[in-house]
Design an enzyme around this catalytic site. Sequence first.
Site, PDB file in Angstrom:
ATOM      1  N   ARG A   1       0.779  -1.096  -0.094  1.00 44.52           N
ATOM      2  CA  ARG A   1      -0.104  -0.259   0.259  1.00 44.52           C
ATOM      3  C   ARG A   1       0.975   1.312  -0.704  1.00 44.52           C
ATOM      4  O   ARG A   1       1.657   1.430   0.621  1.00 44.52           O
ATOM      5  CB  ARG A   1      -1.250  -0.071   1.475  1.00 44.52           C
ATOM      6  CG  ARG A   1      -1.810   0.986   1.366  1.00 44.52           C
ATOM      7  CD  ARG A   1      -3.116   0.889   1.769  1.00 44.52           C
ATOM      8  NE  ARG A   1      -3.947   2.252   1.882  1.00 44.52           N
ATOM      9  CZ  ARG A   1      -5.213   2.836   2.322  1.00 44.52           C
ATOM     10  NH1 ARG A   1      -5.426   1.298   3.522  1.00 44.52           N
ATOM     11  NH2 ARG A   1      -5.651   3.724   2.349  1.00 44.52           N
TER      12      ARG A   1
ATOM     13  N   ARG B   1      -6.362  -0.213  -3.943  1.00 40.60           N
ATOM     14  CA  ARG B   1      -5.548  -0.270  -3.137  1.00 40.60           C
ATOM     15  C   ARG B   1      -5.219  -1.960  -3.240  1.00 40.60           C
ATOM     16  O   ARG B   1      -6.329  -2.365  -2.639  1.00 40.60           O
ATOM     17  CB  ARG B   1      -5.619   0.737  -1.886  1.00 40.60           C
ATOM     18  CG  ARG B   1      -6.820  -0.069  -1.641  1.00 40.60           C
ATOM     19  CD  ARG B   1      -7.185   1.295  -0.119  1.00 40.60           C
ATOM     20  NE  ARG B   1      -8.602   0.923   0.141  1.00 40.60           N
ATOM     21  CZ  ARG B   1      -9.325   1.701  -0.025  1.00 40.60           C
ATOM     22  NH1 ARG B   1      -9.704   2.057  -1.479  1.00 40.60           N
ATOM     23  NH2 ARG B   1     -10.814   1.643   0.350  1.00 40.60           N
TER      24      ARG B   1
ATOM     25  N   ASP C   1      -5.771  -2.349   2.634  1.00 45.15           N
ATOM     26  CA  ASP C   1      -6.862  -2.178   3.410  1.00 45.15           C
ATOM     27  C   ASP C   1      -7.110  -2.576   4.375  1.00 45.15           C
ATOM     28  O   ASP C   1      -7.515  -3.763   5.097  1.00 45.15           O
ATOM     29  CB  ASP C   1      -8.444  -0.889   2.821  1.00 45.15           C
ATOM     30  CG  ASP C   1      -8.063   0.452   3.691  1.00 45.15           C
ATOM     31  OD1 ASP C   1      -7.642   0.751   4.758  1.00 45.15           O
ATOM     32  OD2 ASP C   1      -9.827  -0.044   4.366  1.00 45.15           O
TER      33      ASP C   1
ATOM     34  N   ASP D   1      -9.069  -1.924   8.804  1.00 47.92           N
ATOM     35  CA  ASP D   1     -10.012  -0.790   9.263  1.00 47.92           C
ATOM     36  C   ASP D   1      -9.314  -1.670  10.384  1.00 47.92           C
ATOM     37  O   ASP D   1      -9.918  -2.411  10.143  1.00 47.92           O
ATOM     38  CB  ASP D   1     -10.880  -0.264   8.657  1.00 47.92           C
ATOM     39  CG  ASP D   1     -10.434   0.471   7.196  1.00 47.92           C
ATOM     40  OD1 ASP D   1      -9.734   0.980   7.309  1.00 47.92           O
ATOM     41  OD2 ASP D   1     -11.950   0.033   6.605  1.00 47.92           O
TER      42      ASP D   1
END
Length: 163
Positions: A82, A101, A104, A106
């Site tokens: 990333r 991307r 990711d 979270d």
Amino acid sequence: MARVVLLTGGNSGDVKRTLQAAQQLVNAKVGAVLRCSHRYETKPWGFDADGVFSNQALEVSTDLLPLEVLDAVQAIERELGRNRAAEAVEKARTGVNYTSRPIDIDILFYDDEVIDSERLTVPHPLMGEREFALVPLCEIMRQRRHPVTGRTVGEMLEELRNK
């Protein structure tokens, strides 16, 4: 030990392999992965992209503090390709808040803590608006209650689908 719930996802490159690597790195650098959902494919949320996203929820037992978890998952994202600087350029060029991307990660929950700092907001503030987060989350913890709203993850998903 704290229980942290993560959502991994991506839509560029070999996403299946990247999510597998992310889970292994989370297990090595954040804490023991206790449960994980299947991978779910969805259309991009908030922008148009060529590929679909694949997302997976992970429940992790960790002795890291919340900001240490954030630092660890951001390091994992960088390790897996990333590039937030390149994403910022693409966002500025297109005027869209999101972009494709490879990975990711979270933080959706950290125990039942409510954190609102400059670097981290937990529970994730957009979780209730994102079916791609709620579906895999429901698979591993449908009855988990949101510490602010008191609604279960299952109730949040049902409410979102009824909108």
